[in-house]
Enzyme design. Sequence first.
Site, PDB file in Angstrom:
ATOM      1  N   HIS A 187       0.798  -1.229   0.000  1.00  0.00           N
ATOM      2  CA  HIS A 187       0.000   0.000   0.000  1.00  0.00           C
ATOM      3  C   HIS A 187       0.827   1.274   0.000  1.00  0.00           C
ATOM      4  O   HIS A 187       0.387   2.306  -0.490  1.00  0.00           O
ATOM      5  CB  HIS A 187      -1.064  -0.055   1.085  1.00  0.00           C
ATOM      6  CG  HIS A 187      -2.145  -0.993   0.675  1.00  0.00           C
ATOM      7  ND1 HIS A 187      -2.097  -2.326   1.002  1.00  0.00           N
ATOM      8  CD2 HIS A 187      -3.199  -0.829  -0.150  1.00  0.00           C
ATOM      9  CE1 HIS A 187      -3.123  -2.928   0.423  1.00  0.00           C
ATOM     10  NE2 HIS A 187      -3.806  -2.050  -0.276  1.00  0.00           N
ATOM     11  N   GLU A 430     -10.698 -11.478  -5.817  1.00  0.00           N
ATOM     12  CA  GLU A 430      -9.274 -11.371  -5.494  1.00  0.00           C
ATOM     13  C   GLU A 430      -8.776 -12.538  -4.660  1.00  0.00           C
ATOM     14  O   GLU A 430      -7.676 -12.498  -4.129  1.00  0.00           O
ATOM     15  CB  GLU A 430      -8.986 -10.035  -4.791  1.00  0.00           C
ATOM     16  CG  GLU A 430      -9.825  -9.765  -3.564  1.00  0.00           C
ATOM     17  CD  GLU A 430      -9.495  -8.441  -2.887  1.00  0.00           C
ATOM     18  OE1 GLU A 430      -8.460  -7.830  -3.166  1.00  0.00           O
ATOM     19  OE2 GLU A 430     -10.320  -8.027  -2.037  1.00  0.00           O
ATOM     20  N   ASP A 454      -4.135  -8.884  -4.768  1.00  0.00           N
ATOM     21  CA  ASP A 454      -4.362 -10.000  -3.853  1.00  0.00           C
ATOM     22  C   ASP A 454      -4.524 -11.312  -4.610  1.00  0.00           C
ATOM     23  O   ASP A 454      -4.085 -12.352  -4.136  1.00  0.00           O
ATOM     24  CB  ASP A 454      -5.593  -9.731  -2.972  1.00  0.00           C
ATOM     25  CG  ASP A 454      -5.228  -8.874  -1.774  1.00  0.00           C
ATOM     26  OD1 ASP A 454      -4.154  -9.098  -1.199  1.00  0.00           O
ATOM     27  OD2 ASP A 454      -5.997  -7.965  -1.429  1.00  0.00           O
ATOM     28  N   CYS A 501      -9.219  -3.589 -10.985  1.00  0.00           N
ATOM     29  CA  CYS A 501      -8.703  -2.430 -10.264  1.00  0.00           C
ATOM     30  C   CYS A 501      -7.363  -2.714  -9.604  1.00  0.00           C
ATOM     31  O   CYS A 501      -6.815  -1.861  -8.925  1.00  0.00           O
ATOM     32  CB  CYS A 501      -9.714  -1.930  -9.249  1.00  0.00           C
ATOM     33  SG  CYS A 501     -10.146  -3.184  -8.041  1.00  0.00           S
TER      34      CYS A 501
HETATM   35  C1  PEP Z   1      -6.199  -5.818  -5.139  1.00  0.00           C
HETATM   36  O1  PEP Z   1      -6.027  -6.650  -4.246  1.00  0.00           O
HETATM   37  O2  PEP Z   1      -5.865  -6.000  -6.335  1.00  0.00           O
HETATM   38  C2  PEP Z   1      -6.794  -4.510  -4.828  1.00  0.00           C
HETATM   39  C3  PEP Z   1      -7.105  -3.658  -5.779  1.00  0.00           C
HETATM   40  O3  PEP Z   1      -7.004  -4.205  -3.529  1.00  0.00           O
HETATM   41  P1  PEP Z   1      -5.853  -3.761  -2.500  1.00  0.00           P
HETATM   42  O4  PEP Z   1      -4.621  -3.494  -3.304  1.00  0.00           O
HETATM   43  O5  PEP Z   1      -6.367  -2.579  -1.785  1.00  0.00           O
HETATM   44  O6  PEP Z   1      -5.741  -4.977  -1.640  1.00  0.00           O
HETATM   45 MG    MG Z   2      -7.072  -6.471  -2.329  1.00  0.00          MG
END
Ligand code: PEP
Ligand code: MG
Length: 571
Positions: A187, A430, A454, A501
């Site tokens: 993140h 995911e 994920d 996403c």
């Molecule tokens: C993902 O897991 O691809 C996602 C978009 O969510 P995050 O990166 O917030 O886990």
């Molecule tokens: Mg995720």
Amino acid sequence: MILHGIGASEGIGIGKAVCIREQNLDYSSVKYGGRDAEKERLKKASKKFSEKTSRMAEHIKKQVGQKESEILTGQIMMLSDPFMTEQINDAIDSGLCAEAAVDQVCGMYAQMFAGVDNEMMRQRAADVKDIKNRMLSILLGVSEVDISELPVGTVLIAKELTPSMTVGLKKENVAGIITETGGITSHSAILARAMEVPAVLSVHGASEQIKDGDSLITDGKEGTVFVNPDERTLGEYIKKQELFLKEKSLLAIYKNKPTVDAEGSIFNLYANIGSAEEAKAAAASGAEGIGLFRTEFLYMDRTGVPSETEQYEVYKAVSDAMPEKEIIIRTLDVGGDKAVSYLGMEKEENPFLGHRAIRYCLDRPELFKIQLRALLRAAAEHENIKIMLPLVTSVEEIRQARALLEKCKGELKKEGVPYFDGIKLGIMVETPAAALTADILAGESDFFSIGTNDLTQYTMAVDRGNPKVEKLYTVFSPAVLRSIRSIITAAKEARIPVGMCGEAAADPKLIPLLMTWGLDEFSVSSSRVLATRAEIHKWRKAEALKVTKEAMSLSTATGIEGYLESAVKSR
Ligand code: PEP
Ligand code: MG
């Protein structure tokens, strides 16, 4: 000296190092200086605390808002409460040094507040702990870096940059970010890209090898860091920086163009955001909607759950920023690498496999309802908000969330509060469980969004932030690609929209495959919107199909990635 890591946010950052080191708050070697001297030290430290905290509150009021700043002014009031001061002074009278007295009294309050089953009280516990740590650092003279007040041209060095730290950064002043941990989809990396700050992560030994004030070059694409570079290297990188910025400005011609392939077929190109401010930036960057609003960032960098009204205001601001466009808001995705201290989540052996995201929310319906009610209300005017659930693994989770959503609607109706009855509820795909049962889940979801960050982690059984297994973490693995293909196919068969996403949506090498399989929507960070649109423009269906067939016939991740790299370059 040259150090290497993972290039996590493109661009060249040139500036001076500011190192954030872990604070040592051990006061065991402090000697008791007598009642009067210790009380005097306490008085001076409290004064300094109040001055510093008021400055921080003032800054937060300007940058974030009045309510958030009140958390800090509340801390000043708490520490200057006569009863608390008396208790600390009594502890000094009993023979404790100022540090030990503060530790004892604050510790007692924190324990008392944490034991009460009430969200407000738990917030207080987090506040007292915060007061304690900051008072100890003042008393011990441990300097702390205030990341909201960094000088212009700072390159930040940290063992780990937590999302809550990143949220507090003043991005105009940050030329680059270097950390010792974290991968391309951690993140901190996602936030660095959102802020368009060059970042190199997983630089082994960075905090030992780099000193405050060192002059640094951060190459966020190649993953290299030059420490005190010579004139020639500096000159070379100043030119590279200019070129990078020029190329970026050339993409501006795509700003008001539709997102179409070379034959005119339309795709949706959305942006991923983490705050209402970013929604404005996304609209300005030419995004056609929001494909992922990571609402957990709203819960960070504060000491308590944002109220329904606060959340309503943020979601409404996002909805207002793009009233004609689709806004997909993901419900709270805490846990994993996103910790929120005041939520009282227990430390787990395997946080990525633990009590997180939708699992946590369904177990705390009172907390979850605050968010669902805020979303329903915020959607009332423009009817453009969709709700998305993270980390779904079974149809029961969707059913439970839907039931709770219906309950919220019932309550709002009774209260006469306007809300959007037709709000859509979709899921992030995911986890391997969701991917393998995508056909079943599609029957109860209004839409899918593929979370490749994920999905890759769980499919490959590899921690997305662990540099040691970084080689295995690749979306180009035949396992992950087949998974993506089958999720899209399931969505198409069920006739529900499917987007992506995860960070892979912005990788030009994947575009021919995603186009061929029929992905409806790409959601990328604002900084990648125009580059992604430019890439989609290049492809004809027949060529994309040929490339996809060839790529999917290969058996290794490196083979597939290498092939796609050359196929994209030859366009
Ligand atoms: C993902 O897991 O691809 C996602 C978009 O969510 P995050 O990166 O917030 O886990
Ligand atoms: Mg995720």
